[in-house]
Design a protein around this motif. Structure first.
Motif, short mmCIF file in Angstrom:
data_model
loop_
_atom_site.label_atom_id
_atom_site.label_comp_id
_atom_site.label_asym_id
_atom_site.label_seq_id
_atom_site.Cartn_x
_atom_site.Cartn_y
_atom_site.Cartn_z
N VAL A 67 -38.39 -9.24 -10.80
CA VAL A 67 -38.47 -10.18 -9.99
C VAL A 67 -39.52 -10.72 -10.07
N ARG A 68 -39.83 -11.98 -9.92
CA ARG A 68 -40.83 -12.59 -8.89
C ARG A 68 -41.36 -12.58 -7.20
N MET A 69 -42.28 -12.10 -7.00
CA MET A 69 -42.91 -13.15 -5.59
C MET A 69 -43.88 -13.61 -5.51
N VAL A 70 -43.71 -14.84 -4.27
CA VAL A 70 -44.15 -15.22 -3.39
C VAL A 70 -44.16 -14.99 -1.87
N TYR A 71 -45.95 -15.47 -1.29
CA TYR A 71 -45.30 -14.96 0.05
C TYR A 71 -45.86 -16.18 0.70
N ALA A 72 -45.19 -16.30 2.16
CA ALA A 72 -45.59 -17.20 3.10
C ALA A 72 -45.75 -16.58 4.06
N THR A 73 -47.21 -16.97 4.55
CA THR A 73 -47.53 -15.78 5.83
C THR A 73 -47.80 -17.20 7.18
N GLU A 74 -47.16 -16.10 7.97
CA GLU A 74 -47.05 -16.72 9.51
C GLU A 74 -48.61 -16.47 10.39
N GLU A 75 -49.71 -17.52 10.56
CA GLU A 75 -50.48 -17.33 11.77
C GLU A 75 -49.49 -16.80 13.14
N THR A 76 -48.55 -17.85 13.56
CA THR A 76 -48.50 -17.39 14.71
C THR A 76 -47.10 -17.29 14.85
N PRO A 77 -46.42 -16.39 15.58
CA PRO A 77 -44.38 -16.56 15.21
C PRO A 77 -44.45 -17.41 15.02
N LEU A 78 -43.29 -17.90 14.65
CA LEU A 78 -41.96 -18.92 14.05
C LEU A 78 -41.04 -18.89 14.04
#
Length: 827
Positions: A67-78
């Motif tokens: 698969v192809r995976m990219v990441y989205a990071t939360e700096e604070t809880p959203l």
């Protein structure tokens, strides 16, 4: 959605995010990714927050999983919806949302098809559960449209058993309902807003398996469901029979039993008589020792379960170490890198957080979160000891070596050696690598006895040395011993300095031109032999006509003894003369001594001896074939030394029988009493004027030659002393004063030891005491010695009396006193 901390699963999730929690030896999230791939989802956006790097480093770009995976990071809880909004740039078409920390095999294609058929803005995957209290309930109409939401209801509010699984099919227009700022959740805010706007929102009851895995109980239950094939997930390994999987490189002893259903990971070892029972899951590189039992439990990677230990209904995180006869009861949970001591019990429901140490014999009735004895000391009585490739592995050996040689100067030289085992060979090479990396040269003696190593260090510019050997009492364990520039065991101050540098990783690393070298010193054994013979007071040690029987225990003494025996010129029968690892680890000192005794009687020899594999200790047999106890051997050698060297100075442990003092007093010899540790005995033996020292375990020291244990030197000296005395050994043994010494131990918690000793000093303040090592109370007809063990939660009691019964009564008296003091500290 891979941002969850999994707080209810702690301590299993104390050091890893919940999506990375192993399920059937794969991370939970990997099962989800494989499910997505099976249903055609190959473009995956991963929302990460807690310990995000653990997820990223494992999955990478997803290519290994197709698969192809990219990441989205939360700096604070959203929140659930806010984290998806944070990934909006990747979501410009219809998309599916799924948690990365659930176990499921639901038909995702059916939910997507349902969504398309209804023309929905949002479709929620629903699932029926027996107990919906911990989940959000979704009530739908007959056509599947959502009527209302109810978050975590009470039983009085339960009108449905269909819960929100966290699986959603959404159109991009959903972002119009997610607040642009702050945290927001789908079930609490977004979906109610969609419902209020009368937009098409549906619930699709999915078929298949779904488990939130939110608690330890659910975690164990989910493993059982995998083994029962109630959930269709991929399990690695070869299926030996229905319900039993065996990973690559794993071995099961023929006498072990795998009941199944069970999963055994890669490179595991199941020892003789062990039982891998029903619903057991072993991670990779798990070692199960003989007659241990694992049932209804999950063990993470790199765990060790000692002989006779039992784990039932427990969850054990990676790299835990359970020693012999330890117990983990149902519901117990161990965080990673916990050490459970021999015979300790972790009771039902108890949680032990990561990196905690439970002392041997302890009963743990409540969870251990903050309390800890900390990491155990690296150094024990004889060096750094532990189970090979569990406690003592190449990585530790390299770091330990670098810490040690960093205390020496750059460009210094050290001496290294080992026994014949492959384990010692592997670890010695790792030690030499560490020394070279820190700019220190190594002289490799390869296979050599410990006395030869010590002698070589003392007689060369070497700044110290080490030897790596199997433990004499446990072939699974290995010992790394360190010596100073005099060839003696390093002292406690040096040990502490090495430990500080090891734990702080304050190693010296040199540049490429300064890396140390390795050479192979020649003629070490020949020089040792020449110096030994030269050290004998009666220079002509030739003993023609004297018959000896020697058992070399398949050890490295086989490389030394032929040279020495050639100088003695005695008639020698050698048993087990060839260095051989399998024979060495199967040697039984008492059984071998009895065999030597038979040969002594049959051959009419004047002397027999069993030399241990390391060349340090020996057991003596007299001319009548009687095997001398260690105390008898000490006393007869002391008698010979005192008779031939008037006013001799000797060093003996404080626990020797009073007969030793009487022998010295009659001969005008002076005794210096030492602690029971070998290091202290050798330190005192190295002082000027000392001619003899001995332990009570078959170790004898001849300081004129080498102030350390040496079995070969003892054989030479004994032959010389007997020749000068002109009497058979059996006659000397028969003339020895009587000695009645007994030994007992009292279980003592670490925190009680100091108070016990202080209270005991106060209790015997009116009696004569000797405080060399522990508390020795001197009585008119004997003595008692109380000494806390430095490595185990016990207190030792030695006692001497006028008779065996008197000694045992005195020991029992002090055991009772100690038990009373302990009871007082815990009351």
């Amino acid at each position: 959605m891979a941002g969850g901390e999994g707080t209810r699963l702690r301590p299993l999730t104390s050091n890893q995010p919940k999506p990375m929690l192993p399920m059937a030896n794969r991370p939970l999230m990997e099962h989800v990714v494989l499910l997505l791939r099976r249903h055609g989802f190959e473009e995956i956006v991963v929302t990460v927050a807690f310990m995000a790097n653990a997820v990223r480093s494992y999955f990478g770009d997803g290519s290994e999983l197709g698969v192809r995976m990219v990441y989205a990071t939360e700096e604070t809880p959203l929140g659930t919806a806010g984290s998806v909004l944070n990934a909006r740039d990747e979501l410009d078409e219809r998309f599916l949302v799924i948690s990365g920390d659930v176990l499921t095999d639901v038909d995702l294609g059916a939910i997507v098809a349902f969504h398309e058929q209804r023309g929905a803005l949002a479709t929620l995957g629903l699932h029926s559960v027996p107990n919906p209290l911990e989940f959000g309930i979704v009530i739908t109409r007959d056509d599947g449209s959502v009527e209302r939401f109810l978050e975590k209801p009470s039983w009085g509010q339960v009108f449905s058993d269909t819960i929100n699984t966290g699986i959603y099919v959404l159109e991009p227009e959903i972002f119009d309902f997610i607040p642009a700022e702050g945290a927001s959740d789908f079930s609490g805010e977004v979906f109610p807003a969609v419902l209020a706007a009368k937009k098409p929102i549906y619930g699709c009851i999915s078929k298949g398996y779904w488990e939130d895995v939110g608690t330890t109980e659910a975690y164990l239950r989910a493993h059982n469901d995998v083994l029962d094939r109630r959930v269709l997930v991929e399990v690695d390994g070869f299926q030996l029979r229905p319900g039993v999987w065996l990973g690559k490189g794993s071995t099961i002893d023929p006498s072990a039993m795998v009941e199944g259903p069970a999963i055994i990971g890669d490179n595991c070892s199941v020892g003789p008589g062990a039982i891998v029972g029903q619903y057991a899951t072993l991670g990779d590189n798990v070692r199960i020792a003989d007659v241990a039992e694992i049932r209804h439990s999950v063990l993470g990677d790199n765990c060790y379960v000692g002989s006779g230990a039992r784990v039932e209904g427990a969850a054990v995180a990676r790299a835990c170490d359970l020693r012999e006869h330890a117990r983990c009861e149902p519901g117990a949970v161990l965080g990673e890198n916990c050490r459970i001591g021999a015979g300790a019990e972790v009771r039902a429901g108890v949680k032990v957080y990561p990196f905690k140490v439970v002392e041997a014999g302890a009963l743990v009735n409540s969870s251990i979160v903050w309390e800890s004895r900390g990491s155990r000391s690296l150094f024990g009585r004889d060096g750094v000891r532990g189970i090979a490739n569990v406690d003592i592995h190449p990585e530790l050996a390299v770091r330990l070596s670098m810490a040690w040689v960093s205390t020496l100067g750059r460009g210094a030289s050290i001496t290294a050696s080992r026994d014949t085992s492959r384990t010692a060979r592997m670890l010695k090479r790792a030690v030499m690598v560490g020394a070279n990396a820190a700019g220190v040269n190594v002289g490799d003696l390869e296979v050599a006895t410990v006395p030869v190593v010590r002698h070589h260090i003392r007689n060369t510019p070497s700044r110290g040395g080490l030897t790596v050997r199997l433990a004499a009492d446990d072939p699974q364990s290995v010992v790394i011993r360190f010596f100073d520039a005099e060839g003696l065991d390093i002292d406690e101050n040096t040990q502490r300095k090495i430990e500080r540098m090891y734990y702080r990783e304050e190693f010296r690393r040199v540049l490429a031109p300064e890396i140390g070298d390795i050479d192979f010193p020649a003629r070490a054994v020949e020089q040792y032999t020449a110096d030994l013979i030269a050290s004998v007071p009666h220079q002509d040690v030739r003993a023609p006509g004297v018959k000896l029987v020697l058992d070399l225990s398949y050890g490295s003494a086989s490389f030394v003894m032929p040279n020495v025996l050639a100088k003695i010129d005695a008639d020698v029968l050698v048993v087990n003369p060839f260095a051989h690892t399998a024979g060495m680890i199967s040697v039984d000192r008492n059984a071998n001594a009895l065999r030597v005794a038979e040969l002594v009687r049959a051959s009419g020899s004047q002397l027999g001896a069993v030399v241990d594999a390391d060349g340090e200790h020996l057991t003596i047999v007299d001319d009548q074939g009687a095997v001398l106890s260690d105390d008898q051997a000490l006393l007869v050698l002391l008698q010979l030394v005192c008779a031939t060297e008037p006013n001799a100075r000797v060093v003996l442990p404080v626990s020797v029988p009073d007969a030793a003092a009487r022998i010295c007093e009659e001969a005008g010899a002076a005794i210096t009493y030492a602690k029971l540790s070998s290091a202290n005995l050798m330190e005192l033996a190295a002082r000027p004027g000392v001619v003899f020292a001995a332990s009570q375990s078959g170790g004898f020291i001849w300081p004129r030659f080498l102030p350390a244990y040496d079995a070969t030197a003892t054989v030479v000296m004994l032959v010389d002393l007997l020749a000068r005395r002109g009497e058979p050994l059996s006659k000397l043994v028969a003339s020895l004063p009587s000695a009645h010494v007994t030994h007992q131990t009292v279980p003592t918690a670490w925190e009680s030891k100091g108070l016990v000793m202080r209270s005991l000093v106060e209790a015997v303040s009116d009696r004569k005491t000797v405080l060399v090592d522990g508390i020795k109370v001197v009585e008119p007809d004997g003595w008692a010695l109380v000494l806390p063990d430095p490595e185990h939660p016990v207190t030792h009691v030695w006692a001497e009396g006028a008779s065996r019964q008197g000694a045992e009564a005195r020991a029992a008296e002090y055991v009772g006193v100690i038990e009373g003091l302990i009871a007082g500290t815990t009351a």
